[in-house]
Motif scaffolding. Structure first.
Motif, PDB file in Angstrom:
ATOM      1  N   THR A 118      54.877  50.099  15.134  1.00 35.89           N
ATOM      2  CA  THR A 118      55.043  48.806  14.467  1.00 35.89           C
ATOM      3  C   THR A 118      56.498  48.370  14.336  1.00 35.89           C
ATOM      4  O   THR A 118      56.764  47.183  14.212  1.00 35.89           O
ATOM      5  N   SER A 119      57.443  49.323  14.332  1.00 35.07           N
ATOM      6  CA  SER A 119      58.865  48.959  14.343  1.00 35.07           C
ATOM      7  C   SER A 119      59.708  50.115  14.864  1.00 35.07           C
ATOM      8  O   SER A 119      59.245  51.256  14.941  1.00 35.07           O
ATOM      9  N   PHE A 120      60.946  49.786  15.215  1.00 33.64           N
ATOM     10  CA  PHE A 120      61.840  50.755  15.855  1.00 33.64           C
ATOM     11  C   PHE A 120      63.277  50.483  15.429  1.00 33.64           C
ATOM     12  O   PHE A 120      63.673  49.334  15.255  1.00 33.64           O
ATOM     13  N   ASP A 167      71.927  59.637  16.867  1.00 35.34           N
ATOM     14  CA  ASP A 167      71.465  60.279  18.091  1.00 35.34           C
ATOM     15  C   ASP A 167      69.942  60.330  18.204  1.00 35.34           C
ATOM     16  O   ASP A 167      69.399  61.042  19.038  1.00 35.34           O
ATOM     17  N   ARG A 168      69.229  59.584  17.363  1.00 36.02           N
ATOM     18  CA  ARG A 168      67.773  59.647  17.397  1.00 36.02           C
ATOM     19  C   ARG A 168      67.162  58.261  17.234  1.00 36.02           C
ATOM     20  O   ARG A 168      67.793  57.340  16.716  1.00 36.02           O
ATOM     21  N   ASP A 169      65.932  58.150  17.684  1.00 33.65           N
ATOM     22  CA  ASP A 169      65.172  56.918  17.540  1.00 33.65           C
ATOM     23  C   ASP A 169      64.219  57.079  16.362  1.00 33.65           C
ATOM     24  O   ASP A 169      63.534  58.093  16.242  1.00 33.65           O
ATOM     25  N   VAL A 170      64.205  56.076  15.479  1.00 34.20           N
ATOM     26  CA  VAL A 170      63.338  56.120  14.311  1.00 34.20           C
ATOM     27  C   VAL A 170      62.255  55.053  14.494  1.00 34.20           C
ATOM     28  O   VAL A 170      62.552  53.893  14.745  1.00 34.20           O
ATOM     29  N   TYR A 171      61.000  55.485  14.392  1.00 34.51           N
ATOM     30  CA  TYR A 171      59.855  54.610  14.585  1.00 34.51           C
ATOM     31  C   TYR A 171      59.057  54.502  13.296  1.00 34.51           C
ATOM     32  O   TYR A 171      59.099  55.391  12.453  1.00 34.51           O
ATOM     33  N   MET A 172      58.283  53.434  13.195  1.00 37.88           N
ATOM     34  CA  MET A 172      57.342  53.257  12.099  1.00 37.88           C
ATOM     35  C   MET A 172      55.978  52.953  12.704  1.00 37.88           C
ATOM     36  O   MET A 172      55.869  52.225  13.691  1.00 37.88           O
ATOM     37  N   CYS A 173      54.965  53.514  12.082  1.00 33.80           N
ATOM     38  CA  CYS A 173      53.581  53.145  12.357  1.00 33.80           C
ATOM     39  C   CYS A 173      53.023  52.790  10.986  1.00 33.80           C
ATOM     40  O   CYS A 173      52.635  53.681  10.222  1.00 33.80           O
ATOM     41  N   GLU A 175      61.696  49.709   2.289  1.00 31.83           N
ATOM     42  CA  GLU A 175      62.157  50.621   3.330  1.00 31.83           C
ATOM     43  C   GLU A 175      61.517  50.299   4.668  1.00 31.83           C
ATOM     44  O   GLU A 175      62.118  50.495   5.714  1.00 31.83           O
ATOM     45  N   CYS A 176      60.289  49.825   4.647  1.00 32.70           N
ATOM     46  CA  CYS A 176      59.594  49.464   5.880  1.00 32.70           C
ATOM     47  C   CYS A 176      60.288  48.294   6.564  1.00 32.70           C
ATOM     48  O   CYS A 176      60.271  48.178   7.784  1.00 32.70           O
ATOM     49  N   LEU A 177      60.864  47.411   5.776  1.00 36.14           N
ATOM     50  CA  LEU A 177      61.505  46.227   6.324  1.00 36.14           C
ATOM     51  C   LEU A 177      62.892  46.507   6.883  1.00 36.14           C
ATOM     52  O   LEU A 177      63.390  45.772   7.710  1.00 36.14           O
ATOM     53  N   THR A 178      63.530  47.581   6.432  1.00 33.76           N
ATOM     54  CA  THR A 178      64.882  47.860   6.875  1.00 33.76           C
ATOM     55  C   THR A 178      64.905  48.683   8.153  1.00 33.76           C
ATOM     56  O   THR A 178      65.915  48.771   8.807  1.00 33.76           O
ATOM     57  N   VAL A 179      63.811  49.306   8.509  1.00 32.92           N
ATOM     58  CA  VAL A 179      63.785  50.122   9.734  1.00 32.92           C
ATOM     59  C   VAL A 179      63.408  49.275  10.895  1.00 32.92           C
ATOM     60  O   VAL A 179      62.665  48.393  10.855  1.00 32.92           O
ATOM     61  N   VAL A 189      45.539  47.589  21.241  1.00 37.99           N
ATOM     62  CA  VAL A 189      46.759  47.933  20.503  1.00 37.99           C
ATOM     63  C   VAL A 189      46.411  48.385  19.088  1.00 37.99           C
ATOM     64  O   VAL A 189      46.926  49.407  18.608  1.00 37.99           O
ATOM     65  N   ASN A 190      45.526  47.654  18.410  1.00 35.62           N
ATOM     66  CA  ASN A 190      45.138  48.025  17.052  1.00 35.62           C
ATOM     67  C   ASN A 190      44.431  49.374  17.010  1.00 35.62           C
ATOM     68  O   ASN A 190      44.649  50.169  16.095  1.00 35.62           O
ATOM     69  N   THR A 191      43.621  49.666  18.010  1.00 34.71           N
ATOM     70  CA  THR A 191      42.951  50.964  18.091  1.00 34.71           C
ATOM     71  C   THR A 191      43.969  52.083  18.272  1.00 34.71           C
ATOM     72  O   THR A 191      43.891  53.127  17.616  1.00 34.71           O
ATOM     73  N   ALA A 192      44.955  51.863  19.155  1.00 33.67           N
ATOM     74  CA  ALA A 192      46.004  52.871  19.378  1.00 33.67           C
ATOM     75  C   ALA A 192      46.849  53.069  18.125  1.00 33.67           C
ATOM     76  O   ALA A 192      47.196  54.207  17.777  1.00 33.67           O
ATOM     77  N   LEU A 193      47.182  51.988  17.418  1.00 34.67           N
ATOM     78  CA  LEU A 193      47.946  52.099  16.171  1.00 34.67           C
ATOM     79  C   LEU A 193      47.177  52.904  15.134  1.00 34.67           C
ATOM     80  O   LEU A 193      47.753  53.752  14.444  1.00 34.67           O
ATOM     81  N   GLU A 194      45.896  52.653  15.018  1.00 30.34           N
ATOM     82  CA  GLU A 194      45.073  53.374  14.046  1.00 30.34           C
ATOM     83  C   GLU A 194      45.019  54.870  14.383  1.00 30.34           C
ATOM     84  O   GLU A 194      45.161  55.716  13.506  1.00 30.34           O
ATOM     85  N   LYS A 195      44.863  55.181  15.671  1.00 26.68           N
ATOM     86  CA  LYS A 195      44.825  56.584  16.090  1.00 26.68           C
ATOM     87  C   LYS A 195      46.174  57.255  15.834  1.00 26.68           C
ATOM     88  O   LYS A 195      46.235  58.373  15.317  1.00 26.68           O
TER      89      LYS A 195
END
Length: 130
Positions: A90-92, A97-103, A126-130, A52-58
């Motif tokens: 890392t979050s969703f 009408d759209r999905d907002v993601y965070m890495c 802002e990272c905490l509110t998404v 998972v950490n490798t995929a997140l980094e990529k």
């Protein structure tokens, strides 16, 4: 006078050798066997976290690179061909009408199989509110 207690013989959970000394409820014959046994028990969990950490980094590197190119929209399939793993983030949050993601601190939107609005979040709150 000290009288030695009879000990039920037990065997090491790792190597199977008889445990000849120590407490009667001792489970391992040595620290090395104890460490090997615990490492083996946690191997699968550790391997999963590493993947998972490798995929997140990529994903982070791909998003960061794309944010610098200022592309407006890019198909998810194109990102996947770059090595992006869409199921790892890392979050969703669902917004209209759209999905907002965070890495980590990279934010991106996905709608209809297209990634848009790739940007770095400048304020930690802002990272905490998404």
């Amino acid at each position: 006078m000290y009288k030695e207690r009879e000990r039920n013989t037990s065997v090491c959970l790792e190597c199977g050798d008889e445990i000849k000394y120590g407490r009667s409820d001792k489970k391992f014959c040595s620290d090395a066997c104890k460490n090997r046994w615990h490492n083996r028990q946690s191997h699968d969990s550790r391997l999963f976290r590493q993947k998972v950490n490798t995929a997140l980094e990529k994903n982070y590197i791909i998003l960061e690179t794309l944010s610098r190119t200022r592309l407006r929209n890019i198909p998810v399939s194109d990102m996947e061909s770059m090595g992006f793993v869409k199921s790892v983030f890392t979050s969703f949050m669902r917004r209209h009408d759209r999905d907002v993601y965070m890495c980590y601190d990279m934010r991106y939107s996905v709608s209809g199989g297209v990634v848009s609005s790739i940007s770095r979040v400048k304020d930690f709150s802002e990272c905490l509110t998404v």
